[in-house]
Write an enzyme that holds these catalytic residues in place. Sequence first.
Site, PDB file in Angstrom:
ATOM      1  N   ARG A  25      37.420 -20.009 -19.901  1.00  0.00           N
ATOM      2  CA  ARG A  25      36.993 -20.854 -18.784  1.00  0.00           C
ATOM      3  C   ARG A  25      36.239 -22.094 -19.259  1.00  0.00           C
ATOM      4  O   ARG A  25      35.279 -22.524 -18.628  1.00  0.00           O
ATOM      5  CB  ARG A  25      36.129 -20.059 -17.793  1.00  0.00           C
ATOM      6  CG  ARG A  25      36.803 -18.843 -17.199  1.00  0.00           C
ATOM      7  CD  ARG A  25      37.913 -19.263 -16.235  1.00  0.00           C
ATOM      8  NE  ARG A  25      38.300 -18.173 -15.373  1.00  0.00           N
ATOM      9  CZ  ARG A  25      38.016 -18.119 -14.067  1.00  0.00           C
ATOM     10  NH1 ARG A  25      37.375 -19.056 -13.474  1.00  0.00           N
ATOM     11  NH2 ARG A  25      38.420 -17.094 -13.356  1.00  0.00           N
ATOM     12  N   ARG A  29      34.769 -25.405 -13.454  1.00  0.00           N
ATOM     13  CA  ARG A  29      33.645 -25.764 -12.596  1.00  0.00           C
ATOM     14  C   ARG A  29      32.318 -26.084 -13.262  1.00  0.00           C
ATOM     15  O   ARG A  29      31.434 -26.632 -12.625  1.00  0.00           O
ATOM     16  CB  ARG A  29      33.463 -24.689 -11.528  1.00  0.00           C
ATOM     17  CG  ARG A  29      34.611 -24.699 -10.530  1.00  0.00           C
ATOM     18  CD  ARG A  29      34.502 -23.585  -9.532  1.00  0.00           C
ATOM     19  NE  ARG A  29      34.601 -22.304 -10.207  1.00  0.00           N
ATOM     20  CZ  ARG A  29      34.432 -21.142  -9.601  1.00  0.00           C
ATOM     21  NH1 ARG A  29      34.118 -21.101  -8.329  1.00  0.00           N
ATOM     22  NH2 ARG A  29      34.571 -20.022 -10.277  1.00  0.00           N
ATOM     23  N   ARG A  38      38.843 -32.477  -9.053  1.00  0.00           N
ATOM     24  CA  ARG A  38      39.263 -31.446  -8.098  1.00  0.00           C
ATOM     25  C   ARG A  38      39.302 -31.979  -6.658  1.00  0.00           C
ATOM     26  O   ARG A  38      40.102 -31.519  -5.840  1.00  0.00           O
ATOM     27  CB  ARG A  38      38.308 -30.267  -8.268  1.00  0.00           C
ATOM     28  CG  ARG A  38      38.440 -29.118  -7.346  1.00  0.00           C
ATOM     29  CD  ARG A  38      39.632 -28.269  -7.686  1.00  0.00           C
ATOM     30  NE  ARG A  38      39.645 -27.115  -6.812  1.00  0.00           N
ATOM     31  CZ  ARG A  38      40.029 -27.169  -5.537  1.00  0.00           C
ATOM     32  NH1 ARG A  38      40.434 -28.293  -5.010  1.00  0.00           N
ATOM     33  NH2 ARG A  38      40.006 -26.078  -4.793  1.00  0.00           N
ATOM     34  N   ASP A  75      46.058 -20.598 -13.395  1.00  0.00           N
ATOM     35  CA  ASP A  75      45.320 -19.407 -12.979  1.00  0.00           C
ATOM     36  C   ASP A  75      46.210 -18.191 -13.111  1.00  0.00           C
ATOM     37  O   ASP A  75      47.440 -18.316 -13.083  1.00  0.00           O
ATOM     38  CB  ASP A  75      44.830 -19.547 -11.528  1.00  0.00           C
ATOM     39  CG  ASP A  75      43.780 -18.494 -11.209  1.00  0.00           C
ATOM     40  OD1 ASP A  75      42.633 -18.671 -11.627  1.00  0.00           O
ATOM     41  OD2 ASP A  75      44.117 -17.465 -10.591  1.00  0.00           O
ATOM     42  N   TYR A 151      44.248  -8.053  -7.610  1.00  0.00           N
ATOM     43  CA  TYR A 151      44.148  -9.100  -6.577  1.00  0.00           C
ATOM     44  C   TYR A 151      45.275  -8.970  -5.553  1.00  0.00           C
ATOM     45  O   TYR A 151      45.085  -9.200  -4.364  1.00  0.00           O
ATOM     46  CB  TYR A 151      44.169 -10.493  -7.230  1.00  0.00           C
ATOM     47  CG  TYR A 151      42.919 -10.757  -8.051  1.00  0.00           C
ATOM     48  CD1 TYR A 151      41.748 -11.185  -7.434  1.00  0.00           C
ATOM     49  CD2 TYR A 151      42.902 -10.548  -9.429  1.00  0.00           C
ATOM     50  CE1 TYR A 151      40.592 -11.420  -8.174  1.00  0.00           C
ATOM     51  CE2 TYR A 151      41.755 -10.774 -10.174  1.00  0.00           C
ATOM     52  CZ  TYR A 151      40.604 -11.209  -9.543  1.00  0.00           C
ATOM     53  OH  TYR A 151      39.469 -11.428 -10.281  1.00  0.00           O
TER      54      TYR A 151
END
Length: 345
Positions: A25, A29, A38, A75, A151
């Site tokens: 990562r 963010r 973004r 992702d 998920y």
Amino acid sequence: MTSTKPFLSALRGEAVQPAPIWLMRQAGRHLPEYRELRKNAKNFLDFCFTPEMAVEATRQPLRRYAFDAAILFSDILVIPHGLGQNVAFREGEGPVLAPVRSLDDIEKLQLDGVNDRLAPVFETVRELATTLDDNTALIGFAGAPFTVALYMIEGRGGTEGPNIRRWAAEKPDEFGRLIDLLCEATANYLIAQVEHGAEALQLFDSWAGLLPESLFRRWIIEPNRRIVEKVRDVYPDIPIIGFPRNAGVLYRDFAKQTGVSGISIDAGVPMDWAASELQPICTVQGNLDNQILLCGGEILDAEVRRIVDGLSGGPFVFNLGHGVLPPTPPEHVGRVVELVRQQTA
Ligand code: 1CP
């Protein structure tokens, strides 16, 4: 031709010094420039499927930090999307999926054409592969089947997987259909990434640690092993890193039985155990605590030194135990890179 990129040498089993470094990562963010970029996308999937944006997001951390590898910006949930499941990313809430809860739901998923629906990702890989500098390796990735299935079945993150764990334990034949489908889709997806220029692959099994031993063997080790085998049938030399997070002592059997080139370990794994039990099998990647990265200061310096001291004697890639947390100050990441570059065993 054998590459001399330090990250790839480490994955071939060399004790490279100073240790190569990248962070899970590393894009995203925690970077203000990512948050700015973004804003230009309608939603997160659109962002991932716009090669221009995904290329830029992949490059952003490389401009700030002297990392040895770039990881494709995408992702793990593009696979359920490619299979036709409804996947959305909601602001402040994370991923939301129309849950798969029955054999009927599994049968509605469409394996045919997955790679066609994910074509923009391969375009991003191609663009990165042709433009990265000579010392930076390009990592492609996917989620491993159990973690992606979590998920798909729960319909969101932030759970301990009550529905998937029950399904996997009570109706293994049904659940196995979904895992088989994911093995197939994931292997094909990774093969296409290599075809377009990915030089190494990582399989994220972030929720592996939820399973007890017997189920871990069936739903973590076996699917990861099959994917490694399928990819290596086409690309025998491609380095693959496994990340069965929180596997405890089962990291060892995972490393032995899947055939991975590297194993990424969480922050709880003791250095001496990793050095004596894992490094003889494959390259170890890890394992700075992401909270300590966030804290910074003396504890951060001390932890980086402890990890480099403990693992630089064998094949090793410096990384975190889990991804960079969004509030992490970028200066702390810069400090880690500086320390790792300075220190050799
Ligand atoms: O709006 C946004 O910007 C969305 C936030 C975001 C980002 C930046 C998501 C949604 N995914 C990503 C990028 C991402 N995800 C990358 C590429 C960036 C990089 O590594 O530099 C990668 C490799 C992932 C992998 C990923 N996604 C994992 C495995 C790694 C891990 O952290 O355990 C998992 C579990 C996901 C699911 C996911 N996607 C996004 C979120 C917020 C989540 C976590 C949901 C949860 O369980 O709470």
